[in-house]
Design a protein around this motif. Sequence first.
Motif, PDB file in Angstrom:
ATOM      1  N   SER A 139       0.837  -1.202   0.000  1.00 13.86           N
ATOM      2  CA  SER A 139       0.000   0.000   0.000  1.00 13.86           C
ATOM      3  C   SER A 139       0.868   1.247   0.000  1.00 13.86           C
ATOM      4  O   SER A 139       1.763   1.399   0.849  1.00 13.86           O
ATOM      5  CB  SER A 139      -0.913   0.033   1.235  1.00 13.86           C
ATOM      6  OG  SER A 139      -1.725  -1.114   1.296  1.00 13.86           O
ATOM      7  N   ASN A 140       0.620   2.123  -0.964  1.00 19.50           N
ATOM      8  CA  ASN A 140       1.283   3.438  -1.025  1.00 19.50           C
ATOM      9  C   ASN A 140       2.802   3.319  -0.910  1.00 19.50           C
ATOM     10  O   ASN A 140       3.452   4.099  -0.202  1.00 19.50           O
ATOM     11  CB  ASN A 140       0.743   4.366   0.069  1.00 19.50           C
ATOM     12  CG  ASN A 140      -0.750   4.577  -0.048  1.00 19.50           C
ATOM     13  OD1 ASN A 140      -1.262   4.819  -1.137  1.00 19.50           O
ATOM     14  ND2 ASN A 140      -1.448   4.463   1.075  1.00 19.50           N
ATOM     15  N   LEU A 141       3.366   2.341  -1.620  1.00 22.17           N
ATOM     16  CA  LEU A 141       4.798   2.078  -1.512  1.00 22.17           C
ATOM     17  C   LEU A 141       5.608   3.137  -2.250  1.00 22.17           C
ATOM     18  O   LEU A 141       5.383   3.413  -3.427  1.00 22.17           O
ATOM     19  CB  LEU A 141       5.119   0.694  -2.091  1.00 22.17           C
ATOM     20  CG  LEU A 141       6.592   0.293  -2.129  1.00 22.17           C
ATOM     21  CD1 LEU A 141       7.176   0.215  -0.721  1.00 22.17           C
ATOM     22  CD2 LEU A 141       6.774  -1.039  -2.855  1.00 22.17           C
ATOM     23  N   GLU A 142       6.543   3.724  -1.534  1.00 21.55           N
ATOM     24  CA  GLU A 142       7.537   4.617  -2.109  1.00 21.55           C
ATOM     25  C   GLU A 142       8.906   4.007  -1.856  1.00 21.55           C
ATOM     26  O   GLU A 142       9.126   3.350  -0.834  1.00 21.55           O
ATOM     27  CB  GLU A 142       7.455   6.006  -1.475  1.00 21.55           C
ATOM     28  CG  GLU A 142       6.113   6.688  -1.668  1.00 21.55           C
ATOM     29  CD  GLU A 142       6.057   8.062  -1.005  1.00 21.55           C
ATOM     30  OE1 GLU A 142       7.117   8.536  -0.527  1.00 21.55           O
ATOM     31  OE2 GLU A 142       4.971   8.650  -0.958  1.00 21.55           O
ATOM     32  N   GLY A 190       5.638   3.514   3.234  1.00 20.74           N
ATOM     33  CA  GLY A 190       4.404   2.827   2.919  1.00 20.74           C
ATOM     34  C   GLY A 190       4.352   1.481   3.614  1.00 20.74           C
ATOM     35  O   GLY A 190       5.213   1.153   4.446  1.00 20.74           O
ATOM     36  N   ALA A 191       3.353   0.688   3.290  1.00 25.04           N
ATOM     37  CA  ALA A 191       3.111  -0.581   3.975  1.00 25.04           C
ATOM     38  C   ALA A 191       3.357  -1.766   3.040  1.00 25.04           C
ATOM     39  O   ALA A 191       2.941  -1.748   1.884  1.00 25.04           O
ATOM     40  CB  ALA A 191       1.674  -0.641   4.494  1.00 25.04           C
ATOM     41  N   ILE A 192       4.058  -2.770   3.567  1.00 19.18           N
ATOM     42  CA  ILE A 192       4.232  -4.054   2.888  1.00 19.18           C
ATOM     43  C   ILE A 192       3.944  -5.130   3.922  1.00 19.18           C
ATOM     44  O   ILE A 192       4.717  -5.296   4.887  1.00 19.18           O
ATOM     45  CB  ILE A 192       5.654  -4.250   2.332  1.00 19.18           C
ATOM     46  CG1 ILE A 192       6.107  -3.047   1.509  1.00 19.18           C
ATOM     47  CG2 ILE A 192       5.717  -5.519   1.475  1.00 19.18           C
ATOM     48  CD1 ILE A 192       7.570  -3.118   1.086  1.00 19.18           C
ATOM     49  N   ARG A 193       2.866  -5.840   3.762  1.00 17.64           N
ATOM     50  CA  ARG A 193       2.474  -6.869   4.722  1.00 17.64           C
ATOM     51  C   ARG A 193       2.361  -8.209   4.021  1.00 17.64           C
ATOM     52  O   ARG A 193       1.793  -8.310   2.928  1.00 17.64           O
ATOM     53  CB  ARG A 193       1.158  -6.503   5.404  1.00 17.64           C
ATOM     54  CG  ARG A 193       1.196  -5.167   6.122  1.00 17.64           C
ATOM     55  CD  ARG A 193      -0.008  -4.943   7.010  1.00 17.64           C
ATOM     56  NE  ARG A 193       0.035  -5.806   8.186  1.00 17.64           N
ATOM     57  CZ  ARG A 193       0.740  -5.535   9.290  1.00 17.64           C
ATOM     58  NH1 ARG A 193       1.460  -4.429   9.373  1.00 17.64           N
ATOM     59  NH2 ARG A 193       0.707  -6.351  10.312  1.00 17.64           N
ATOM     60  N   PHE A 194       2.935  -9.226   4.659  1.00 15.58           N
ATOM     61  CA  PHE A 194       2.904 -10.588   4.125  1.00 15.58           C
ATOM     62  C   PHE A 194       2.304 -11.494   5.186  1.00 15.58           C
ATOM     63  O   PHE A 194       2.843 -11.612   6.292  1.00 15.58           O
ATOM     64  CB  PHE A 194       4.326 -11.053   3.779  1.00 15.58           C
ATOM     65  CG  PHE A 194       4.377 -12.428   3.166  1.00 15.58           C
ATOM     66  CD1 PHE A 194       3.971 -12.630   1.851  1.00 15.58           C
ATOM     67  CD2 PHE A 194       4.824 -13.513   3.903  1.00 15.58           C
ATOM     68  CE1 PHE A 194       4.013 -13.901   1.292  1.00 15.58           C
ATOM     69  CE2 PHE A 194       4.872 -14.779   3.348  1.00 15.58           C
ATOM     70  CZ  PHE A 194       4.465 -14.967   2.041  1.00 15.58           C
ATOM     71  N   ASP A 195       1.165 -12.077   4.862  1.00 21.32           N
ATOM     72  CA  ASP A 195       0.428 -12.907   5.815  1.00 21.32           C
ATOM     73  C   ASP A 195       0.192 -12.144   7.123  1.00 21.32           C
ATOM     74  O   ASP A 195       0.303 -12.697   8.220  1.00 21.32           O
ATOM     75  CB  ASP A 195       1.181 -14.218   6.076  1.00 21.32           C
ATOM     76  CG  ASP A 195       0.316 -15.257   6.779  1.00 21.32           C
ATOM     77  OD1 ASP A 195      -0.925 -15.180   6.660  1.00 21.32           O
ATOM     78  OD2 ASP A 195       0.880 -16.143   7.451  1.00 21.32           O
ATOM     79  N   VAL A 252       2.946   2.621  -5.130  1.00 19.99           N
ATOM     80  CA  VAL A 252       2.609   1.310  -5.707  1.00 19.99           C
ATOM     81  C   VAL A 252       1.645   0.595  -4.769  1.00 19.99           C
ATOM     82  O   VAL A 252       1.875   0.523  -3.555  1.00 19.99           O
ATOM     83  CB  VAL A 252       3.876   0.457  -5.928  1.00 19.99           C
ATOM     84  CG1 VAL A 252       3.502  -0.974  -6.322  1.00 19.99           C
ATOM     85  CG2 VAL A 252       4.760   1.078  -6.997  1.00 19.99           C
ATOM     86  N   ASN A 253       0.571   0.075  -5.347  1.00 21.78           N
ATOM     87  CA  ASN A 253      -0.430  -0.673  -4.596  1.00 21.78           C
ATOM     88  C   ASN A 253      -0.707  -1.979  -5.320  1.00 21.78           C
ATOM     89  O   ASN A 253      -0.970  -1.985  -6.530  1.00 21.78           O
ATOM     90  CB  ASN A 253      -1.735   0.123  -4.481  1.00 21.78           C
ATOM     91  CG  ASN A 253      -1.545   1.438  -3.752  1.00 21.78           C
ATOM     92  OD1 ASN A 253      -1.481   1.487  -2.535  1.00 21.78           O
ATOM     93  ND2 ASN A 253      -1.443   2.525  -4.515  1.00 21.78           N
ATOM     94  N   LEU A 254      -0.619  -3.082  -4.594  1.00 21.38           N
ATOM     95  CA  LEU A 254      -0.994  -4.368  -5.178  1.00 21.38           C
ATOM     96  C   LEU A 254      -1.330  -5.346  -4.066  1.00 21.38           C
ATOM     97  O   LEU A 254      -0.847  -5.220  -2.937  1.00 21.38           O
ATOM     98  CB  LEU A 254       0.093  -4.931  -6.094  1.00 21.38           C
ATOM     99  CG  LEU A 254       1.442  -5.373  -5.516  1.00 21.38           C
ATOM    100  CD1 LEU A 254       1.398  -6.851  -5.104  1.00 21.38           C
ATOM    101  CD2 LEU A 254       2.551  -5.175  -6.535  1.00 21.38           C
ATOM    102  N   GLN A 255      -2.166  -6.310  -4.405  1.00 24.38           N
ATOM    103  CA  GLN A 255      -2.560  -7.355  -3.469  1.00 24.38           C
ATOM    104  C   GLN A 255      -2.505  -8.709  -4.174  1.00 24.38           C
ATOM    105  O   GLN A 255      -2.814  -8.812  -5.364  1.00 24.38           O
ATOM    106  CB  GLN A 255      -3.972  -7.122  -2.946  1.00 24.38           C
ATOM    107  CG  GLN A 255      -4.137  -5.863  -2.118  1.00 24.38           C
ATOM    108  CD  GLN A 255      -5.560  -5.689  -1.626  1.00 24.38           C
ATOM    109  OE1 GLN A 255      -6.487  -6.327  -2.115  1.00 24.38           O
ATOM    110  NE2 GLN A 255      -5.741  -4.824  -0.642  1.00 24.38           N
ATOM    111  N   ILE A 256      -2.111  -9.720  -3.422  1.00 21.63           N
ATOM    112  CA  ILE A 256      -2.107 -11.093  -3.936  1.00 21.63           C
ATOM    113  C   ILE A 256      -2.759 -11.973  -2.889  1.00 21.63           C
ATOM    114  O   ILE A 256      -2.325 -12.001  -1.735  1.00 21.63           O
ATOM    115  CB  ILE A 256      -0.678 -11.596  -4.227  1.00 21.63           C
ATOM    116  CG1 ILE A 256       0.033 -10.657  -5.218  1.00 21.63           C
ATOM    117  CG2 ILE A 256      -0.713 -13.020  -4.778  1.00 21.63           C
ATOM    118  CD1 ILE A 256       1.482 -11.023  -5.451  1.00 21.63           C
TER     119      ILE A 256
END
Length: 228
Positions: free
Chosen positions: A7-10, A58-63, A22-26
Amino acid sequence: MSLLEVSNLEAFYGASQALFGVNLQIAEGQLVALMGRNGMGKTTTVRSITRMLRTTKGAIRFDGKDLTVLPSFRAARLGIGLAPEGRRCFANLSVSENLMASARSGPWDIEKATELFPRLGERMTQSASTLSGGEQQMLAIARALLTNPRLLILDEATEGLAPVVRQEIWAAIAKLKQGGQSILVIDKGFSELRAVADRCVILARGETVWTGTPASLTSDVETEFLGV
Protein backbone atom coordinates in the motif's frame (compact mmCIF):
# COMPACT_ATOMS: atom_id res chain seq x y z
CA MET A 1 -6.96 -11.21 4.15
CA SER A 2 -4.45 -10.97 1.30
CA LEU A 3 -1.28 -13.02 1.41
CA LEU A 4 0.67 -9.97 0.21
CA GLU A 5 -0.58 -6.42 0.50
CA VAL A 6 1.46 -3.44 -0.72
CA SER A 7 0.00 0.00 0.00
CA ASN A 8 1.28 3.44 -1.03
CA LEU A 9 4.80 2.08 -1.51
CA GLU A 10 7.54 4.62 -2.11
CA ALA A 11 11.17 3.63 -2.63
CA PHE A 12 14.45 5.50 -2.85
CA TYR A 13 17.96 4.97 -4.18
CA GLY A 14 19.86 7.47 -2.10
CA ALA A 15 18.25 10.86 -2.68
CA SER A 16 16.50 9.67 -5.86
CA GLN A 17 12.90 8.49 -5.53
CA ALA A 18 12.00 5.50 -7.74
CA LEU A 19 8.50 4.55 -6.54
CA PHE A 20 5.77 7.10 -5.86
CA GLY A 21 2.78 5.01 -4.84
CA VAL A 22 2.61 1.31 -5.71
CA ASN A 23 -0.43 -0.67 -4.60
CA LEU A 24 -0.99 -4.37 -5.18
CA GLN A 25 -2.56 -7.35 -3.47
CA ILE A 26 -2.11 -11.09 -3.94
CA ALA A 27 -4.45 -13.64 -2.39
CA GLU A 28 -3.56 -17.26 -1.61
CA GLY A 29 -3.39 -19.29 -4.82
CA GLN A 30 -3.59 -16.21 -7.05
CA LEU A 31 -1.29 -15.31 -9.94
CA VAL A 32 -0.79 -11.57 -10.35
CA ALA A 33 1.03 -10.05 -13.32
CA LEU A 34 3.07 -6.91 -12.63
CA MET A 35 3.29 -5.06 -15.93
CA GLY A 36 4.69 -1.87 -17.41
CA ARG A 37 7.27 -0.52 -19.79
CA ASN A 38 10.98 -0.74 -18.99
CA GLY A 39 12.09 1.55 -16.19
CA MET A 40 8.63 1.98 -14.67
CA GLY A 41 9.53 0.46 -11.28
CA LYS A 42 8.70 -3.25 -11.54
CA THR A 43 12.04 -4.61 -10.35
CA THR A 44 12.30 -1.89 -7.70
CA THR A 45 8.91 -3.07 -6.41
CA VAL A 46 10.24 -6.62 -6.22
CA ARG A 47 13.39 -5.46 -4.44
CA SER A 48 11.23 -3.57 -1.96
CA ILE A 49 8.95 -6.54 -1.27
CA THR A 50 11.91 -8.88 -0.74
CA ARG A 51 13.63 -6.20 1.41
CA MET A 52 16.74 -6.10 -0.75
CA LEU A 53 15.90 -2.40 -0.97
CA ARG A 54 15.25 -1.12 2.55
CA THR A 55 14.82 2.61 1.87
CA THR A 56 11.05 2.56 1.49
CA LYS A 57 7.91 4.21 2.82
CA GLY A 58 4.40 2.83 2.92
CA ALA A 59 3.11 -0.58 3.97
CA ILE A 60 4.23 -4.05 2.89
CA ARG A 61 2.47 -6.87 4.72
CA PHE A 62 2.90 -10.59 4.13
CA ASP A 63 0.43 -12.91 5.82
CA GLY A 64 -0.37 -10.02 8.16
CA LYS A 65 3.27 -9.42 9.11
CA ASP A 66 5.04 -6.11 8.53
CA LEU A 67 7.90 -6.71 6.09
CA THR A 68 9.29 -3.19 6.31
CA VAL A 69 10.94 -3.94 9.66
CA LEU A 70 12.65 -7.11 8.42
CA PRO A 71 15.95 -7.78 6.64
CA SER A 72 15.77 -9.74 3.40
CA PHE A 73 16.71 -13.12 4.87
CA ARG A 74 13.87 -12.93 7.39
CA ALA A 75 11.41 -11.98 4.66
CA ALA A 76 12.56 -15.04 2.73
CA ARG A 77 12.07 -17.25 5.77
CA LEU A 78 8.46 -16.13 6.01
CA GLY A 79 7.92 -17.81 2.65
CA ILE A 80 8.91 -15.48 -0.18
CA GLY A 81 10.87 -17.17 -2.97
CA LEU A 82 12.51 -15.16 -5.76
CA ALA A 83 13.75 -16.07 -9.23
CA PRO A 84 15.51 -12.76 -9.89
CA GLU A 85 16.00 -10.83 -13.08
CA GLY A 86 19.20 -12.06 -14.72
CA ARG A 87 18.82 -15.56 -13.10
CA ARG A 88 21.94 -15.19 -10.90
CA CYS A 89 22.69 -18.87 -10.62
CA PHE A 90 25.89 -19.87 -8.80
CA ALA A 91 28.00 -20.27 -11.94
CA ASN A 92 30.71 -22.54 -10.48
CA LEU A 93 28.29 -24.87 -8.70
CA SER A 94 26.55 -27.79 -10.34
CA VAL A 95 22.82 -27.84 -10.96
CA SER A 96 22.42 -30.18 -8.01
CA GLU A 97 24.50 -27.94 -5.74
CA ASN A 98 22.52 -24.84 -6.81
CA LEU A 99 19.32 -26.59 -5.81
CA MET A 100 20.65 -27.95 -2.53
CA ALA A 101 22.01 -24.52 -1.57
CA SER A 102 18.49 -23.10 -1.25
CA ALA A 103 16.50 -26.16 -0.18
CA ARG A 104 14.21 -26.02 2.84
CA SER A 105 11.94 -28.74 4.11
CA GLY A 106 8.55 -28.99 2.45
CA PRO A 107 6.76 -30.56 -0.50
CA TRP A 108 9.18 -29.18 -3.07
CA ASP A 109 12.37 -31.25 -3.38
CA ILE A 110 14.86 -31.97 -6.16
CA GLU A 111 12.79 -34.85 -7.51
CA LYS A 112 9.68 -32.72 -7.81
CA ALA A 113 11.65 -29.83 -9.35
CA THR A 114 13.09 -32.07 -12.03
CA GLU A 115 9.62 -33.41 -12.78
CA LEU A 116 8.62 -29.81 -13.51
CA PHE A 117 11.81 -29.18 -15.51
CA PRO A 118 13.10 -32.52 -16.88
CA ARG A 119 16.06 -30.80 -18.56
CA LEU A 120 17.53 -30.08 -15.14
CA GLY A 121 17.37 -33.76 -14.26
CA GLU A 122 19.57 -34.48 -17.26
CA ARG A 123 22.17 -31.91 -16.21
CA MET A 124 22.50 -32.38 -12.46
CA THR A 125 26.29 -32.70 -12.50
CA GLN A 126 26.92 -29.85 -14.95
CA SER A 127 28.02 -26.46 -13.65
CA ALA A 128 25.43 -23.73 -14.03
CA SER A 129 27.81 -21.77 -16.27
CA THR A 130 27.52 -24.47 -18.97
CA LEU A 131 23.72 -24.27 -19.19
CA SER A 132 21.84 -22.39 -21.86
CA GLY A 133 19.98 -19.22 -20.89
CA GLY A 134 16.69 -21.10 -20.81
CA GLU A 135 18.12 -23.86 -18.64
CA GLN A 136 19.55 -21.27 -16.25
CA GLN A 137 16.08 -19.70 -15.99
CA MET A 138 14.59 -23.11 -15.21
CA LEU A 139 17.29 -23.56 -12.55
CA ALA A 140 16.52 -20.14 -11.04
CA ILE A 141 12.82 -21.00 -10.79
CA ALA A 142 13.52 -24.47 -9.40
CA ARG A 143 15.95 -23.04 -6.86
CA ALA A 144 13.26 -20.61 -5.68
CA LEU A 145 10.71 -23.43 -5.46
CA LEU A 146 13.04 -25.49 -3.26
CA THR A 147 12.76 -22.79 -0.61
CA ASN A 148 9.13 -24.00 -0.47
CA PRO A 149 7.71 -20.50 -0.72
CA ARG A 150 4.17 -19.42 -0.02
CA LEU A 151 4.71 -16.68 -2.61
CA LEU A 152 6.88 -17.22 -5.68
CA ILE A 153 8.16 -14.07 -7.42
CA LEU A 154 9.37 -14.40 -11.02
CA ASP A 155 11.16 -11.27 -12.23
CA GLU A 156 11.40 -11.27 -16.06
CA ALA A 157 10.38 -14.90 -16.25
CA THR A 158 11.15 -15.48 -19.95
CA GLU A 159 13.20 -12.44 -21.00
CA GLY A 160 15.55 -13.09 -23.93
CA LEU A 161 14.70 -16.77 -24.30
CA ALA A 162 13.99 -18.77 -27.45
CA PRO A 163 10.28 -19.28 -28.22
CA VAL A 164 10.36 -23.03 -27.55
CA VAL A 165 11.93 -22.47 -24.11
CA ARG A 166 9.46 -19.69 -23.34
CA GLN A 167 6.64 -22.14 -24.01
CA GLU A 168 8.18 -24.66 -21.57
CA ILE A 169 8.45 -22.06 -18.83
CA TRP A 170 4.92 -20.75 -19.35
CA ALA A 171 3.64 -24.32 -19.23
CA ALA A 172 5.47 -24.80 -15.92
CA ILE A 173 4.00 -21.56 -14.55
CA ALA A 174 0.52 -22.74 -15.52
CA LYS A 175 1.13 -26.03 -13.68
CA LEU A 176 2.28 -24.15 -10.58
CA LYS A 177 -0.85 -22.04 -10.62
CA GLN A 178 -3.05 -25.11 -11.05
CA GLY A 179 -1.29 -26.57 -8.02
CA GLY A 180 -2.31 -23.58 -5.90
CA GLN A 181 1.00 -21.74 -5.82
CA SER A 182 0.69 -17.98 -5.21
CA ILE A 183 2.75 -16.16 -7.84
CA LEU A 184 3.80 -12.62 -8.72
CA VAL A 185 5.22 -12.61 -12.25
CA ILE A 186 6.88 -9.90 -14.31
CA ASP A 187 7.25 -10.48 -18.02
CA LYS A 188 6.79 -8.81 -21.39
CA GLY A 189 4.79 -11.72 -22.82
CA PHE A 190 1.40 -10.01 -22.62
CA SER A 191 -0.54 -12.77 -24.39
CA GLU A 192 0.98 -15.42 -22.12
CA LEU A 193 0.32 -13.32 -19.01
CA ARG A 194 -3.30 -12.84 -19.98
CA ALA A 195 -3.71 -16.59 -20.29
CA VAL A 196 -2.58 -17.34 -16.72
CA ALA A 197 -3.09 -14.18 -14.63
CA ASP A 198 -5.98 -13.67 -12.24
CA ARG A 199 -5.23 -9.95 -12.02
CA CYS A 200 -2.90 -7.47 -13.67
CA VAL A 201 -1.22 -4.46 -12.07
CA ILE A 202 0.33 -1.86 -14.36
CA LEU A 203 3.04 0.56 -13.23
CA ALA A 204 3.97 3.83 -14.91
CA ARG A 205 6.60 6.22 -13.60
CA GLY A 206 6.83 4.36 -10.32
CA GLU A 207 3.16 4.17 -9.39
CA THR A 208 0.19 1.92 -9.92
CA VAL A 209 -1.92 3.32 -12.75
CA TRP A 210 -4.25 0.40 -13.51
CA THR A 211 -5.45 -2.77 -11.79
CA GLY A 212 -7.94 -5.30 -13.09
CA THR A 213 -8.58 -8.67 -14.63
CA PRO A 214 -6.96 -9.67 -17.93
CA ALA A 215 -10.40 -9.59 -19.57
CA SER A 216 -10.81 -5.92 -18.62
CA LEU A 217 -7.40 -4.91 -20.03
CA THR A 218 -8.55 -2.94 -23.06
CA SER A 219 -6.51 -2.03 -26.12
CA ASP A 220 -6.62 1.63 -25.04
CA VAL A 221 -5.03 0.80 -21.68
CA GLU A 222 -2.45 -1.41 -23.37
CA THR A 223 -1.53 1.32 -25.85
CA GLU A 224 -1.26 4.00 -23.18
CA PHE A 225 0.78 2.09 -20.62
CA LEU A 226 2.33 -0.97 -22.31
CA GLY A 227 2.92 -0.05 -25.95
CA VAL A 228 6.32 0.82 -27.37
